[in-house]
Design an enzyme around this catalytic site. Structure first.
Site, PDB file in Angstrom:
ATOM      1  N   GLU A 176      46.930  10.321  31.458  1.00  0.00           N
ATOM      2  CA  GLU A 176      47.675  10.785  30.275  1.00  0.00           C
ATOM      3  C   GLU A 176      49.141  11.083  30.606  1.00  0.00           C
ATOM      4  O   GLU A 176      49.481  12.209  30.974  1.00  0.00           O
ATOM      5  CB  GLU A 176      47.024  12.068  29.713  1.00  0.00           C
ATOM      6  CG  GLU A 176      47.743  12.592  28.473  1.00  0.00           C
ATOM      7  CD  GLU A 176      47.202  13.934  27.964  1.00  0.00           C
ATOM      8  OE1 GLU A 176      46.566  14.672  28.743  1.00  0.00           O
ATOM      9  OE2 GLU A 176      47.428  14.236  26.787  1.00  0.00           O
ATOM     10  N   LYS A 218      45.465   7.576  28.038  1.00  0.00           N
ATOM     11  CA  LYS A 218      45.641   8.529  26.928  1.00  0.00           C
ATOM     12  C   LYS A 218      47.129   8.589  26.640  1.00  0.00           C
ATOM     13  O   LYS A 218      47.928   8.925  27.518  1.00  0.00           O
ATOM     14  CB  LYS A 218      45.101   9.910  27.318  1.00  0.00           C
ATOM     15  CG  LYS A 218      45.309  10.969  26.221  1.00  0.00           C
ATOM     16  CD  LYS A 218      44.342  12.129  26.372  1.00  0.00           C
ATOM     17  CE  LYS A 218      44.631  13.215  25.358  1.00  0.00           C
ATOM     18  NZ  LYS A 218      43.568  14.224  25.289  1.00  0.00           N
TER      19      LYS A 218
HETATM   20  P1  13P Z   1      46.779  17.602  21.703  1.00  0.00           P
HETATM   21  O1  13P Z   1      45.927  16.689  20.871  1.00  0.00           O
HETATM   22  O2  13P Z   1      46.859  18.985  21.201  1.00  0.00           O
HETATM   23  O3  13P Z   1      48.124  16.994  21.992  1.00  0.00           O
HETATM   24  O4  13P Z   1      46.077  17.731  23.116  1.00  0.00           O
HETATM   25  C1  13P Z   1      45.600  16.623  23.765  1.00  0.00           C
HETATM   26  C2  13P Z   1      45.590  16.848  25.216  1.00  0.00           C
HETATM   27  O5  13P Z   1      44.605  16.595  25.862  1.00  0.00           O
HETATM   28  C3  13P Z   1      46.800  17.368  25.857  1.00  0.00           C
HETATM   29  O6  13P Z   1      46.690  17.278  27.251  1.00  0.00           O
END
Ligand code: 13P
Length: 330
Positions: A176, A218
Site C-alpha cells: 500500500e 492497495k
Molecule cells: P482508509 O480507507 O481510511 O483510507 O484506510 C485504509 C487503510 O488501510 C489505510 O492504511
C-alpha cells in the site's frame, strides 16, 4: 494447503472486499476520541467487536486486516477474532509495518519501518491465523517539491523487502503506497504522482524478484487535493485512476484494492462504482475491490458512541456501508 495465488485471488470473490480494521493504538485512540469515546484496551476490543461481531458481514467481506493486538483478542462470543472471522469464510489479515519514521535526507517525508524482526513476527502471526498481510507507505504531494525521488525509491525498496519476506513465509502481501488526499494539488498532479509512485514500485519489485501473481496492490484513487477547492466527479476520478493504473501496474498481479483515504463514505462508494464501470468498459486486466477503513466505519462509530445500547444501530450503519461498497464492485 492452497497456494498463495489462489489465496490472493480469493480476496476478490464477486461482490466482496476487505475491511481495514488495523488502526494502530494511536490511530484507534484518535478515531474513538473523535466520537467522544475515552480509550482503553477494553474499549478498543469493543470497537473491533462492533465490526467483527456484526451478523451477516460475510456476505460482503472476503477479508479483514487486523492490528497485531486483535490477533489474540476475543469477541463478546468468547471466540478469538481470527478464528471467528475464519469460521465465517473471512480471511484474517495483519498489518505488519510498524508505522513511519523520519527520513533524514528529506525532512518533510516519512519512511515506513518494521523490516528488522519481520521474519520472526510473520511466523507468529501465521501461527495466530493470519493468511495475508499489509504494509503501508505514505506519499505526500507538495507542489513540485514532494514527493522526492529518493523517498519514493527508499519506500519502494522497503515494500519489496517486505513482500519478499511475506511470500517466503507463505503469506500474501498487500502493498500500500498511499498517495495522500490531503493537499492543494490538482487532479492532474495526483495522477502524475500515482503513476510515478507505482512505476518506481513495480520496477523495484522486479529487481527484487518479487512474485507478481501472489501480490495485491492497495492504492489511492486519483483525486484533486482535499484542500484544492475542487471536487471531482466520479467519472473524472474513474477515467484518471484507471488510466494511471494501466500505465504503471503489470497485468499479472493478483488484484487491486482501494483505500478510502479520507473521502466521505458516499464519495468513496460513488467513485468506486465509477472505477469498476470504467475498468470493465476498458477491459482492465486485474480484479478490483475495496479495502476501506474510514468509509466503512465512520457512520457506525458515530452511532455507537461507545454505548452497548447503540450497538444494533451502529452495526446496521456498518452493514449499510458494506452493502453500498459491495454494490459498487459488482
Ligand atoms: P482508509 O480507507 O481510511 O483510507 O484506510 C485504509 C487503510 O488501510 C489505510 O492504511
Amino acid at each position: 494447503m492452497i497456494d498463495l495465488v489462489t489465496q490472493a485471488r480469493s480476496l476478490f470473490a464477486p461482490g466482496k472486499g476487505i475491511l481495514a480494521a488495523d488502526e494502530s493504538v494511536h490511530t484507534a485512540t484518535a478515531r474513538l476520541a473523535a466520537c467522544g469515546i475515552a480509550t482503553s484496551a477494553e474499549m478498543r476490543r469493543q470497537y473491533r467487536d462492533l465490526f467483527f461481531g456484526a451478523e451477516g458481514i460475510e456476505q460482503y467481506l472476503s477479508g479483514v486486516i487486523l492490528f497485531s493486538d486483535s490477533l489474540g483478542e476475543k469477541g463478546d462470543d468468547e471466540e478469538l477474532f481470527p478464528a471467528s472471522l475464519a469460521s465465517r469464510g473471512i480471511a484474517p489479515g495483519i498489518k505488519v509495518d510498524l508505522g513511519t519514521e523520519p527520513f533524514p535526507q528529506s525532512p518533510d517525508e516519512l519512511l515506513t519501518q518494521g523490516l528488522l524482526d519481520l521474519p520472526e513476527r510473520l511466523v507468529a502471526y501465521k501461527a495466530q491465523g493470519a493468511t495475508f498481510t499489509k504494509w503501508r507507505a505514505v506519499v505526500r504531494i507538495d507542489g513540485d517539491q514532494l514527493p522526492s525521488s529518493i523517498a519514493l525509491h527508499e519506500n519502494a525498496k522497503r515494500l519489496a523487502n517486505y513482500a519478499k519476506a511475506v511470500q517466503s513465509a507463505g503469506l500474501v502481501p498487500i502493498l500500500e503506497p498511499e498517495v495522500l488526499y490531503e493537499g492543494k494539488h490538482s487532479r492532474q498532479k495526483s495522477r502524475a504522482v500515482l503513476t510515478e509512485t507505482l512505476s518506481v514500485l513495480f520496477a523495484i519489485l522486479d529487481e527484487h524478484a518479487v512474485d507478481r501473481a501472489s501480490l495485491i496492490l492497495k492504492t489511492s484513487m486519483v483525486l484533486s487535493g482535499k484542500e484544492s477547492g475542487k471536487r471531482d466527479t466520479p467519472e473524472e476520478v474513474a477515467a484518471n485512476t484507471v488510466a494511471a493504473l494501466r500505465e504503471s501496474v503489470p497485468s499479472q498481479i493478483a488484484g487491486i484494492v482501494f483505500l478510502s483515504g479520507g473521502q466521505t463514505p458516499d464519495q468513496a462508494a460513488d467513485n468506486l462504482a465509477a472505477i469498476t464501470k470504467e475498468a470493465h468498459a476498458t477491459g482492465a486486466p486485474w480484479p478490483l475491490t475495496f479495502s476501506y477503513a474510514r468509509a466503512l466505519q465512520e457512520d457506525a462509530l458515530a452511532a455507537w458512541q461507545g454505548k452497548a445500547e447503540n450497538v444494533p444501530a451502529a452495526r446496521a450503519a456498518f452493514l449499510s456501508r458494506l452493502s453500498a461498497a459491495s454494490a459498487a464492485v459488482r
